[in-house]
Each structure stands twice: as C-alpha cells, then as structure tokens.
Enzyme design. Structure first.
Site, PDB file in Angstrom:
ATOM      1  CB  THR A  20      -0.922   0.016   1.240  1.00 48.40           C
ATOM      2  OG1 THR A  20      -1.558  -1.255   1.369  1.00 48.40           O
ATOM      3  CG2 THR A  20      -1.984   1.096   1.129  1.00 48.40           C
ATOM      4  CB  SER A 118       3.936   4.197   8.206  1.00 50.97           C
ATOM      5  OG  SER A 118       2.871   5.021   8.574  1.00 50.97           O
ATOM      6  CG  HIS A 119       0.900   2.047  10.892  1.00 51.64           C
ATOM      7  ND1 HIS A 119       0.946   2.342   9.556  1.00 51.64           N
ATOM      8  CD2 HIS A 119       0.400   0.795  10.982  1.00 51.64           C
ATOM      9  CE1 HIS A 119       0.474   1.321   8.869  1.00 51.64           C
ATOM     10  NE2 HIS A 119       0.136   0.374   9.704  1.00 51.64           N
ATOM     11  CG  ASP A 282       1.878   7.849  11.091  1.00 54.77           C
ATOM     12  OD1 ASP A 282       2.129   9.061  10.957  1.00 54.77           O
ATOM     13  OD2 ASP A 282       1.843   7.049  10.126  1.00 54.77           O
ATOM     14  CG  ASP A 284       5.080   7.991   7.818  1.00 55.79           C
ATOM     15  OD1 ASP A 284       4.195   7.717   8.641  1.00 55.79           O
ATOM     16  OD2 ASP A 284       4.922   7.895   6.591  1.00 55.79           O
ATOM     17  CG  ASP A 286       1.756   9.312   6.717  1.00 52.91           C
ATOM     18  OD1 ASP A 286       1.648   8.787   7.840  1.00 52.91           O
ATOM     19  OD2 ASP A 286       2.015   8.666   5.681  1.00 52.91           O
ATOM     20  NE  ARG A 287      -1.455   5.455   9.252  1.00 51.07           N
ATOM     21  CZ  ARG A 287      -1.991   4.248   9.311  1.00 51.07           C
ATOM     22  NH1 ARG A 287      -2.740   3.909  10.336  1.00 51.07           N
ATOM     23  NH2 ARG A 287      -1.763   3.377   8.354  1.00 51.07           N
ATOM     24  CB  THR A 349      -6.896   1.275   0.762  1.00 51.29           C
ATOM     25  OG1 THR A 349      -8.220   1.111   1.247  1.00 51.29           O
ATOM     26  CG2 THR A 349      -5.948   1.483   1.930  1.00 51.29           C
ATOM     27  CD  GLU A 368      -5.805   6.249   2.694  1.00 52.41           C
ATOM     28  OE1 GLU A 368      -6.103   5.149   2.231  1.00 52.41           O
ATOM     29  OE2 GLU A 368      -4.653   6.573   3.004  1.00 52.41           O
ATOM     30  CD  GLU A 369      -9.789   3.064   7.138  1.00 55.66           C
ATOM     31  OE1 GLU A 369      -9.769   2.885   8.373  1.00 55.66           O
ATOM     32  OE2 GLU A 369      -8.881   2.707   6.361  1.00 55.66           O
ATOM     33  CE  LYS A 381      -1.454   8.067   5.804  1.00 56.35           C
ATOM     34  NZ  LYS A 381      -0.961   7.130   4.786  1.00 56.35           N
ATOM     35  NE  ARG A 501      -5.630  -2.209   7.371  1.00 58.30           N
ATOM     36  CZ  ARG A 501      -4.742  -2.303   8.366  1.00 58.30           C
ATOM     37  NH1 ARG A 501      -5.155  -2.612   9.592  1.00 58.30           N
ATOM     38  NH2 ARG A 501      -3.455  -2.108   8.151  1.00 58.30           N
TER      39      ARG A 501
HETATM   40  C1  VG1 Z   1      -2.879   1.227   5.739  1.00 55.41           C
HETATM   41  C2  VG1 Z   1      -4.146   2.053   5.715  1.00 55.41           C
HETATM   42  C3  VG1 Z   1      -4.156   2.940   4.483  1.00 55.41           C
HETATM   43  C4  VG1 Z   1      -2.898   3.793   4.460  1.00 55.41           C
HETATM   44  C5  VG1 Z   1      -1.680   2.909   4.542  1.00 55.41           C
HETATM   45  C6  VG1 Z   1      -0.391   3.697   4.625  1.00 55.41           C
HETATM   46  O1  VG1 Z   1      -2.842   0.380   4.626  1.00 55.41           O
HETATM   47  O2  VG1 Z   1      -5.283   1.233   5.743  1.00 55.41           O
HETATM   48  O3  VG1 Z   1      -5.332   3.724   4.504  1.00 55.41           O
HETATM   49  O4  VG1 Z   1      -2.849   4.562   3.289  1.00 55.41           O
HETATM   50  O5  VG1 Z   1      -1.751   2.086   5.702  1.00 55.41           O
HETATM   51  O6  VG1 Z   1      -0.427   4.546   5.713  1.00 55.41           O
HETATM   52  P1  VG1 Z   1      -3.240  -1.183   4.706  1.00 55.41           P
HETATM   53  O7  VG1 Z   1      -2.966  -1.714   3.343  1.00 55.41           O
HETATM   54  O8  VG1 Z   1      -2.424  -1.781   5.805  1.00 55.41           O
HETATM   55  O9  VG1 Z   1      -4.695  -1.196   5.067  1.00 55.41           O
HETATM   56  V1  VG1 Z   1       1.016   4.867   6.539  1.00 55.41           V
HETATM   57  O10 VG1 Z   1       0.660   6.011   7.647  1.00 55.41           O
HETATM   58  O11 VG1 Z   1       1.481   3.368   6.897  1.00 55.41           O
HETATM   59  O12 VG1 Z   1       2.113   5.434   5.331  1.00 55.41           O
HETATM   60 CO    CO Z   2       2.309   6.938   8.165  1.00 53.63          CO
END
Ligand code: VG1
Ligand code: CO
Length: 548
Positions: A20, A118-119, A282, A284, A286-287, A349, A368-369, A381, A501
């Site tokens: 993603t 990221s997270h 988070d 990086d 962006d959230r 997504t 995004e949710e 984001k 999910r």
């Molecule tokens: C998740 C979220 C998606 C987001 C992605 C990257 O992806 O659901 O909405 O864009 O993380 O966010 P997935 O494929 O795990 O559902 V981040 O903050 O990790 O760059």
């Molecule tokens: Co992120």
C-alpha cells in the site's frame, strides 16, 4: 587515482513488491547482504529518465527509526554512483513524509526517497520501509511501483561509491564524488508552508487565551515539528507536546495513533480536566488522531468535519474544488460534498490514488479512514496539517470539539463507523476467507443481511478519471438497501502473516440517536460481518486485535 565508482554484481531477491505504501519488511530482512541496495537500484532503474539523472536532485529523509542512518548513507552513495547532481537530506536523516513531499515540491526536485515503515513497530526486531515519491511530491503511482518490482526481478548489478560517511548532523553542503549533499533543517520548509495555510496570529491568540492542546508525538518523527510549530511559533506552553523526541524504537511502542497504541492520550482526554484538544501522529507523521474533551472523532468524521469547515482557514477560504476519500472511508464526506455542491471521488486504499486528482485540480481535500487527511498543499497525507486545521476551525468557531461534532451530525446526519482489525492471522486462512467472500458475491444481492436487503456486492475496482488506469480487487463490499456497508480487505502494509480489516458503517439521520456508543449502534452489522465471512471459524479469533 582509482575510480571511486563501484559496480557491484548482484542477483534478484524475491518478494520486493511494494505494498500500500512502499516496500516494508522486517529490519533483519533489509539487513541481508545486497537487499537494500538491490531495491534502491531497482527504484533508480524504474524511474531513470532517458537522459539519466544528470543535473537532478533527490530528496532523502525518514522517520528516525532503527537502520535509517545506515540506509541513508548507502542511498547517498548510490545516488552519487547513479549520477545525481545533488541530494537534499534532512538533518539526522529526519524528514516526515509530508515534509519530504513539501521539500520535493518546493525545491522542484526529481523526487525523493522516504525511509519509513510508518505506524509499524521499529527497532532491530521491528520493521523498516522505503518508498519513492515522484516530482509532484506524491507516492509513486502503481505503474511505477510495478516497474520497481519488475526491475528487482532482473537486477544484475548496482552502483555505489567508495567514500566515507557524510556527516548527517552538520547543516550545509558536503561533497560525495562530485555530488552535493546538502543537509537541511527538516522542519523549516514545512513550518513555513503551514504558516501560509493557516492563521498563525489567530492560533497564537487562541493559545494565549488558555486553550489547551495535548499532542502525542509517540517518540516518532513529528516531535521536532510539533515542538517547533505548537510550542515555538504558536506559543503553546512547554509540555503541550509529549513523547516529542524521536527514538529508533519509538520507546518500544507502536507509533500507531489508534485507540490501542495511543490509549494514554485517550485516557487523558476522557478524564477530568482534559485539555481542549488531544491529537497524535504516527511514525512518519502523515496520520492524525483527533480526540475532543470526552469525545473521540473517527477519522472518517474528522475528514467530513474538516471539509465542512475548511473555508475558515485562509488557505481554503475560496472553497473546495472537490473531496476524495478511499473506498472503505465512511460516506460522511460525501454528504458534505453534496451540500457544498462539489464532486466526491472514491478511490482505492492508499494515498497514491489521490495524486492524479490533486494534480488535476479536481479535489482540494482527501482522506482515509485510517487517520489520514490532507490537502493539495502537498501530495501526502499530513498529520500536523490536520491538527492545525482543527485548531484554526476551533479558533474561529470558539466551540468545543464535541459541540462542533454534534452540530455536524445534526446538520448532515451521523455515519456510525468502525474498523475491526484482525492482525497477524494465518495468511492461507486470510486468503481463504477473501476467496469465500468473492465466491458469494453473485448470490448476495437480494439476500437479507442484518435484517436488510443486499443492494450491491462487489470487489471494488477503480477507474482513474485522470489517466484511465484501472485498479481491480481493491476490497469486497456489501452494501445494504439503506446504504449501510460492510467492507473487507487485506492489509498491504504488514510484515508478518496477514491482517484482515473489516470496515462497518451505518447512517443515522435522527439526532435523538446520535449519542449511542459506536459498537452498540453497529452491533447487528458487526455480527453479520462475522457470519458472512466466517471470521471466527476461519481465523480462530474470537475478537479483533484493534477496534477503531
Ligand atoms: C494502511 C491504511 C491505508 C494507508 C496505509 C499507509 O494500509 O489502511 O489507509 O494509506 O496504511 O499509511 P493497509 O494496506 O495496511 O490497510 V502509513 O501512515 O502506513 O504510510
Ligand atoms: Co504513516
């Protein structure tokens, strides 16, 4: 003098398919010989213009997690060997994802590499990640990530140089075999952009009047940005930002601003004497997580509320061109778009799907949710941006977050919404579950689910209105006659097993029913979601790992 450019023979390594958001793997996998170099060279091979990288600038930074510094040194060497003229790198290897997007755009560079998972958890036993953003500052679109993956499967060599490490802590320019490495303040360009979007004098007055914000940087990348902007430029009292020092392992926590990993913030916001606004970001940056005193705002609602009120901030005073949301995100934003008389787009997504819409000027705000919200100011984001927009709205409206939310629901109705995550389930079981759902799709319309007729059941496919590309199999959705939905998809960001999910939504127009606990309001659909997909039976789980 011996030629400092080295060509290292290598061979393809399996599994380098970006998900993603970039390529994410365990740190230990990235530490294997040639692994990172193979992928970086595959990026360069996939994006190299016919005339090469001569004269081009690459932006480089990351979220400060373990292995970032070693990776940054290797990427600088490889950029030199691949012919780049200049690398702009954040001091200490730091650049939040939105700040990297800002720097790429402001300095009109070729693109950038962001080092982040990221997270996902960090540290030697945690995750590492790498993503490429193009000249518009946005995540590489699917045709480029596919090209990187293809390049990784045929790679035979990569280029690097035999030079000592650059000093990533010293601001200013250093030379690497004729390539300029400019170490920049990671916050400056971004803070300057925020100052142009929002009414900083008004925000300073808000804090001066005693308004209280608690921002939890989760020991991730937003710490320096939040200290500089909230406590510096806006005069919020010291202590407004907590966990503000980026740590390579995020203090042994997941830098995921949800109700499990940011529980400490949630508890403060639900407690006596809670601040006016609680927020977190988070790994990086962006959230964003938004919590009012005594009330959690779901990210889908936050997107709708920001869109409805954006005109109160200087940057959006002229109104919005349109709104975009990812498919699983609730329809709350659609109602705002309809009221504003602007289009609302539904994308798969992942932020990469918003880039074309933003570049074409079709939308101003996206969300995004999963706690991602942003606008056309960058192509990612942006967590702090969302907090600043909330602050700007609060400064203008002089109401509590909860009052704004209740008024919003009274005006537009409330889209009750929840996401249930089943993390690290068995991969085969996850695929079996999704296949089982897909098999049922043709027979679902007309059937009764949770007491209502199924109106539509499909696997979401997106036709990009700008470039005509199609992205199929983006999530199974079951839509009922009253617009209620159950959506299922597998995560594309995990590194162990599979993560299922399940997204559940139901509209409620009656203000007398706007104060129900979310899980109660959605109980019938939650039970139906399990039955339809046989979640318990196939995964062996009796409850989700995370409920948002
Ligand atoms: C998740 C979220 C998606 C987001 C992605 C990257 O992806 O659901 O909405 O864009 O993380 O966010 P997935 O494929 O795990 O559902 V981040 O903050 O990790 O760059
Ligand atoms: Co992120």
């Amino acid at each position: 003098m011996k030629n400092p450019i080295l060509t290292i023979p290598t061979a393809p390594i399996a599994g380098m398919k970006p998900g993603t958001s970039g390529l994410r793997k365990k740190v230990t996998e990235f530490q294997q010989p040639h692994y990172l170099a193979n992928f970086v060279q595959s990026i360069f091979n996939a994006v190299r213009p016919t005339e090469g990288f001569t004269g081009q600038t690459l932006v480089l930074g990351g979220d400060g997690r373990f292995f970032n510094l070693e990776a940054a040194q290797l990427i600088i060497r490889m950029a030199a060997a691949n012919g780049f003229a200049r690398v702009l790198v954040g001091q200490g290897g730091i650049l939040s994802t939105p700040a990297a997007s800002c720097v790429i755009r402001k300095h009109q560079t070729f693109g950038g590499i962001i080092l982040s998972a990221s997270h996902n958890a960090g540290g030697p036993a945690g995750d590492f990640g790498i993503k490429f953003n193009a000249a518009n500052g946005g995540p590489a679109p699917e045709h480029l990530t596919e090209a990187m993956y293809a390049a990784s499967q045929v790679i035979t060599e990569y280029g690097t140089v035999d030079t000592p490490d650059v000093d990533l802590h010293r601001l200013g320019t250093q030379d690497v075999v004729g390539m300029a490495v400019e170490v920049i303040d990671p916050v400056a360009d971004y803070a300057e952009l925020m100052g142009r979007l929002f009414d900083f004098p008004k925000l300073r007055a808000l804090f001066a009047s005693g308004f209280r914000l608690r921002f939890d940087a989760m020991h991730a990348v937003t710490g320096p940005y939040a200290h500089a902007i909230f406590e510096g430029l806006l005069g919020a009292p010291a202590g407004t930002v907590v966990n503000g020092t980026p740590l390579p392992d995020f203090g042994d926590h997941h830098p995921d601003p949800n109700l499990v990993h940011a529980k400490a913030l949630y508890d403060v916001m639900m407690g006596a004497d809670a601040p006016d606004l609680g927020a977190a970001s988070d790994g990086d940056g962006d959230r964003n997580l938004i919590i009012g005193r005594g009330l959690f705002i779901s990210p889908s609602d936050s997107l709708a509320m920001l869109a409805a009120n954006a005109h109160r901030a200087p940057a959006y005073a002229q109104g919005l061109a349109g709104i975009a949301r990812s498919m699983p995100t609730s329809g709350a934003a659609d109602r705002v778009a309809a009221a504003l008389g602007v289009p609302c787009f539904e994308t798969p997504t992942g932020w990469k799907f918003f880039g074309n819409l933003l570049d074409a000027g079709k939308v101003t705000i996206c969300g995004e949710e999963s706690a991602g919200t942003g606008s056309d100011h960058v192509r990612e984001k942006d967590g702090l941006w969302a907090v600043l927009l909330w602050l700007n709205i609060l400064a203008e409206r002089r109401q509590s977050v909860a009052d704004i939310a209740r008024e919003h629901w009274a005006t537009y109705g409330r889209n009750y919404y929840t996401r249930h995550d089943y993390e690290e389930i068995d991969t085969a079981a996850a695929h079996q579950l999704m296949a089982g759902l897909r098999d049922q799709l043709p027979s679902l319309p007309g059937r009764t689910v949770a007491g209502k007729q199924v109106q539509l059941a499909d696997d979401f496919s997106y036709l990009d209105p700008v470039d005509g590309s199609v992205s199929a199999k983006q999530g199974v959705r079951v839509v009922l006659e009253d617009g209620s939905r159950i959506v299922y998809r597998l995560s594309g960001t995990g590194t162990a097993g599979a993560t299922l999910r399940v997204y559940i939504e139901q509209f409620e127009g009656d203000p007398a029913r706007h104060d129900l606990p979310t899980q109660d309001a959605l109980a019938a659909l939650i039970a139906a979601a399990d039955e339809l997909a046989r979640i318990r039976e196939l995964t062996g789980r009796t409850e989700p790992s995370v409920i948002t």
